[in-house]
Design a protein around this motif. Structure first.
Motif, mmCIF file in Angstrom:
data_model
loop_
_atom_site.group_PDB
_atom_site.id
_atom_site.type_symbol
_atom_site.label_atom_id
_atom_site.label_comp_id
_atom_site.label_asym_id
_atom_site.label_seq_id
_atom_site.Cartn_x
_atom_site.Cartn_y
_atom_site.Cartn_z
ATOM 1 N N CYS A 3 1.063 -1.181 -0.036
ATOM 2 C CA CYS A 3 0.071 0.062 0.323
ATOM 3 C C CYS A 3 0.721 1.527 0.243
ATOM 4 O O CYS A 3 0.637 2.469 -1.080
ATOM 5 C CB CYS A 3 -1.058 -0.086 1.296
ATOM 6 S SG CYS A 3 -2.491 -1.275 1.081
ATOM 7 N N ALA A 4 1.904 0.997 0.795
ATOM 8 C CA ALA A 4 3.143 2.445 1.047
ATOM 9 C C ALA A 4 3.365 2.380 -1.120
ATOM 10 O O ALA A 4 3.276 3.361 -1.049
ATOM 11 C CB ALA A 4 3.816 1.904 2.027
ATOM 12 N N MET A 5 3.814 1.764 -1.352
ATOM 13 C CA MET A 5 4.817 2.126 -2.632
ATOM 14 C C MET A 5 3.420 2.664 -3.531
ATOM 15 O O MET A 5 3.735 2.732 -4.803
ATOM 16 C CB MET A 5 5.122 0.239 -2.364
ATOM 17 C CG MET A 5 6.119 -0.131 -2.017
ATOM 18 S SD MET A 5 6.471 -1.897 -2.305
ATOM 19 C CE MET A 5 6.927 -1.815 -4.332
ATOM 20 N N GLN A 6 2.824 2.169 -3.481
ATOM 21 C CA GLN A 6 1.323 2.658 -4.320
ATOM 22 C C GLN A 6 1.379 3.964 -3.958
ATOM 23 O O GLN A 6 0.824 5.064 -5.202
ATOM 24 C CB GLN A 6 0.409 1.355 -4.129
ATOM 25 C CG GLN A 6 0.481 0.514 -4.985
ATOM 26 C CD GLN A 6 0.719 0.614 -6.724
ATOM 27 O OE1 GLN A 6 0.585 0.785 -7.349
ATOM 28 N NE2 GLN A 6 1.939 -0.412 -6.995
ATOM 29 N N PHE A 7 0.346 3.660 -2.641
ATOM 30 C CA PHE A 7 0.723 5.551 -2.395
ATOM 31 C C PHE A 7 2.240 6.755 -2.556
ATOM 32 O O PHE A 7 1.653 7.538 -3.271
ATOM 33 C CB PHE A 7 0.810 5.067 -0.549
ATOM 34 C CG PHE A 7 0.411 7.397 -0.142
ATOM 35 C CD1 PHE A 7 -0.958 7.675 -0.392
ATOM 36 C CD2 PHE A 7 1.260 7.663 0.351
ATOM 37 C CE1 PHE A 7 -1.112 8.789 0.375
ATOM 38 C CE2 PHE A 7 1.106 8.812 0.917
ATOM 39 C CZ PHE A 7 -0.382 9.982 1.052
ATOM 40 N N GLU A 8 2.816 6.192 -2.437
ATOM 41 C CA GLU A 8 4.238 6.851 -3.420
ATOM 42 C C GLU A 8 3.630 7.038 -4.416
ATOM 43 O O GLU A 8 4.897 8.102 -4.797
ATOM 44 C CB GLU A 8 5.219 5.932 -2.930
ATOM 45 C CG GLU A 8 6.657 6.773 -2.559
ATOM 46 C CD GLU A 8 7.889 5.956 -2.512
ATOM 47 O OE1 GLU A 8 8.818 5.600 -3.986
ATOM 48 O OE2 GLU A 8 7.979 5.305 -1.798
ATOM 49 N N ASN A 9 3.443 6.397 -5.167
ATOM 50 C CA ASN A 9 3.040 6.624 -6.449
ATOM 51 C C ASN A 9 2.465 7.040 -7.175
ATOM 52 O O ASN A 9 1.673 6.910 -7.904
ATOM 53 C CB ASN A 9 3.341 4.877 -7.385
ATOM 54 C CG ASN A 9 3.524 5.107 -8.675
ATOM 55 O OD1 ASN A 9 4.004 6.033 -9.412
ATOM 56 N ND2 ASN A 9 3.105 4.059 -9.332
#
Length: 194
Positions: free
Chosen positions: A89-95
């Motif tokens: 989730c954090a990786m997609q939020f960052e993106n």
């Protein structure tokens, strides 16, 4: 310090992630990397050769972030799976919920026409399944998950739910879709803390 070859791979990975493999042209890579054709061909024999390096780079990053840092750690299986979901989730939020999963995108795009790249991506997903299955097996042994469940099938299903959630999130450009589906995964797999 990063070598020029590593910089080209990194820049190409960003382009391929956002534009797709087919839509990323050599001219895009040259412009993004600030190099000419001669320098490109010094490092790579073709766009296919670069794509192979990009796939290796993306797999290496995911293995580090998801396998080494989370799923291979000697911590409780429920904690490992929750941390994996949090990290994704954090990786997609960052993106900014825009480009989706780089390896998932490639899996869809290259499956028919690029067997070598397809096999590398498939190998990564197989390893991911095995690591999730190991955690699910541990949960069964600890009586925290129904012992009648087929953990091999459920590990595939978890990845399918994650990748499907990322696809829907990308299409809707809404990170909440991923958050909602990871909540469903946590409930379905009994990962909520008691």
């Amino acid at each position: 310090m990063t070598s020029k070859k590593e910089e080209i791979i990194y820049k190409a990975s960003l382009l391929i992630h956002s534009l797709g493999y087919t839509n990323t042209k050599l001219s895009d890579i040259l412009t993004s990397s600030g190099i000419g054709k001669g320098q490109f061909y010094h490092y790579f024999t073709s766009k296919q050769d670069l794509a192979d390096a990009v796939v290796e780079y993306l797999i290496g990053n995911m293995k580090h972030d998801i396998f080494d840092e989370i799923l291979d750690r000697p911590i409780a299986p429920k904690l490992r799976l929750n941390q994996m979901l949090d990290k994704l989730c954090a990786m997609q939020f960052e993106n900014q919920a825009q480009s989706g999963c780089a390896l998932g995108n490639l899996a869809i795009e290259i499956s028919e026409n690029e067997p070598i790249l397809r096999d590398k991506v498939a190998s990564f997903f197989k390893q991911w399944e095995e690591k999730i299955q190991r955690a699910l097996d541990e949960l069964q042994q600890q009586r925290q998950l129904d012992t009648n469940l087929d953990t091999a099938k459920y590990s595939q299903a978890m990845i399918a739910m994650i990748e499907g959630a990322i696809l829907l999130m990308k299409n809707k450009q809404d990170i909440q879709v991923l958050y909602d589906i990871t909540d469903v995964i946590r409930t379905e797999y009994n990962l909520n803390e008691e």
